[in-house]
Design a protein around this motif. Structure first.
Motif, PDB file in Angstrom:
ATOM      1  N   ARG A   4     -58.083   4.265   7.395  1.00 19.92           N
ATOM      2  CA  ARG A   4     -57.122   4.171   8.505  1.00 19.92           C
ATOM      3  C   ARG A   4     -57.238   5.379   9.437  1.00 19.92           C
ATOM      4  O   ARG A   4     -57.183   5.256  10.653  1.00 19.92           O
TER       5      ARG A   4
ATOM      6  N   TRP B 109     -53.461  -3.733   9.243  1.00 20.94           N
ATOM      7  CA  TRP B 109     -53.277  -4.785   8.233  1.00 20.94           C
ATOM      8  C   TRP B 109     -53.571  -4.216   6.844  1.00 20.94           C
ATOM      9  O   TRP B 109     -52.819  -4.467   5.888  1.00 20.94           O
ATOM     10  N   LEU B 110     -54.639  -3.454   6.741  1.00 19.39           N
ATOM     11  CA  LEU B 110     -55.023  -2.859   5.459  1.00 19.39           C
ATOM     12  C   LEU B 110     -53.934  -1.920   4.947  1.00 19.39           C
ATOM     13  O   LEU B 110     -53.595  -1.934   3.760  1.00 19.39           O
TER      14      LEU B 110
ATOM     15  N   ALA C 260     -58.612   0.646  15.343  1.00 15.42           N
ATOM     16  CA  ALA C 260     -58.940  -0.708  14.889  1.00 15.42           C
ATOM     17  C   ALA C 260     -57.696  -1.414  14.335  1.00 15.42           C
ATOM     18  O   ALA C 260     -56.939  -0.835  13.556  1.00 15.42           O
ATOM     19  N   ARG C 261     -57.505  -2.666  14.739  1.00 18.51           N
ATOM     20  CA  ARG C 261     -56.329  -3.430  14.313  1.00 18.51           C
ATOM     21  C   ARG C 261     -56.340  -3.712  12.820  1.00 18.51           C
ATOM     22  O   ARG C 261     -55.295  -3.734  12.186  1.00 18.51           O
ATOM     23  N   TRP C 262     -57.521  -3.955  12.276  1.00 17.55           N
ATOM     24  CA  TRP C 262     -57.598  -4.352  10.868  1.00 17.55           C
ATOM     25  C   TRP C 262     -57.138  -3.243   9.934  1.00 17.55           C
ATOM     26  O   TRP C 262     -56.709  -3.512   8.821  1.00 17.55           O
ATOM     27  N   THR C 263     -57.171  -1.982  10.402  1.00 21.66           N
ATOM     28  CA  THR C 263     -56.706  -0.895   9.532  1.00 21.66           C
ATOM     29  C   THR C 263     -55.184  -0.928   9.368  1.00 21.66           C
ATOM     30  O   THR C 263     -54.673  -0.537   8.323  1.00 21.66           O
TER      31      THR C 263
ATOM     32  N   ARG D  39     -51.139  -3.772   3.397  1.00 24.17           N
ATOM     33  CA  ARG D  39     -51.507  -4.435   2.138  1.00 24.17           C
ATOM     34  C   ARG D  39     -51.877  -3.448   1.029  1.00 24.17           C
ATOM     35  O   ARG D  39     -52.244  -3.845  -0.063  1.00 24.17           O
TER      36      ARG D  39
ATOM     37  N   GLY E 228     -50.999 -15.205   4.844  1.00 19.22           N
ATOM     38  CA  GLY E 228     -52.085 -14.233   4.664  1.00 19.22           C
ATOM     39  C   GLY E 228     -51.944 -13.436   3.382  1.00 19.22           C
ATOM     40  O   GLY E 228     -52.930 -13.133   2.708  1.00 19.22           O
ATOM     41  N   ARG E 229     -50.701 -13.121   3.036  1.00 17.16           N
ATOM     42  CA  ARG E 229     -50.469 -12.362   1.817  1.00 17.16           C
ATOM     43  C   ARG E 229     -50.732 -13.221   0.576  1.00 17.16           C
ATOM     44  O   ARG E 229     -51.268 -12.755  -0.420  1.00 17.16           O
TER      45      ARG E 229
END
Length: 193
Positions: A57, A68-69, A63-66, A72, A4-5
């Motif tokens: 965030r 991940w954000l 939210a899960r995607w935050t 990154r 993913g990275r």
């Protein structure tokens, strides 16, 4: 590095490939003006994306995607620095000599740009896990330099633009991002009774 990275870095590199391609194959059509403007734009856009991670965030905590954000964010910051370094390299290539670069140091917009780059350099160098472990609490203190560096970046853009309207709009977006961050962080702090 995870798949993913790698994919993220591939996506982050695409604008650079898009710039190098036309400049390499059709330099008369694309040229210095486009290369300097596009590399500067991408540096600023990725800087805004990096700074937007914290308010996003805080706004979408569940939210899960935050998450991940947030993991990154350093990648976005390093990519921003890479485009800023490319922007600087294009400028130095065009000037062709140290004497000409030094002669232009009296221009306010160039001073702002050089100072921003100088502040971003230690941030880019220490945007890795080993530096975080070595610096501990000092790492976060060091990385607060991103705020004055961002201000200098946008002053450089405003002062160097032929028509600063777009730069002012982006500076307004940056101000909104930072206002949201401050408000959301204060709202999340427990009150002392």
């Amino acid at each position: 590095m995870t798949a993913g990275r790698w994919l993220l870095w591939l996506v982050l590199a695409l604008p650079g490939a898009w710039m190098l391609g036309p400049w390499g194959f059709t330099p008369d059509a694309y040229g210095y003006g486009h290369a300097i403007a596009d590399s500067g734009d991408w540096a600023a856009w990725l800087l805004m994306a990096t700074l937007a991670v914290t308010p996003v965030r805080l706004l979408f905590k569940r939210a899960r995607w935050t998450a991940w954000l947030a993991r990154r964010r350093r990648d976005l910051g390093v990519a921003s620095f890479a485009y800023a370094a490319g922007h600087t390299a294009v400028y130095l290539w065009k000037k062709g000599s140290l004497a000409q670069v030094v002669a232009e140091l009296s221009d306010t917009y160039l001073v702002a740009g050089w100072l921003a780059l100088a502040l971003f350099l230690p941030l880019a160098i220490t945007s890795n896990d080993a530096s975080m472990r070595a610096l501990k609490r000092k790492w976060k203190t060091l990385h607060r330099l991103v705020y004055p560096a961002a201000i200098l970046t946008f002053l450089h853009w405003i002062w160097s633009a032929f028509d600063p309207t777009t730069a002012w709009i982006h500076a307004g977006v940056l101000a909104a991002i930072e206002t949201a961050r401050i408000v959301l962080q204060r709202r999340g702090k427990p009150r002392r009774g």
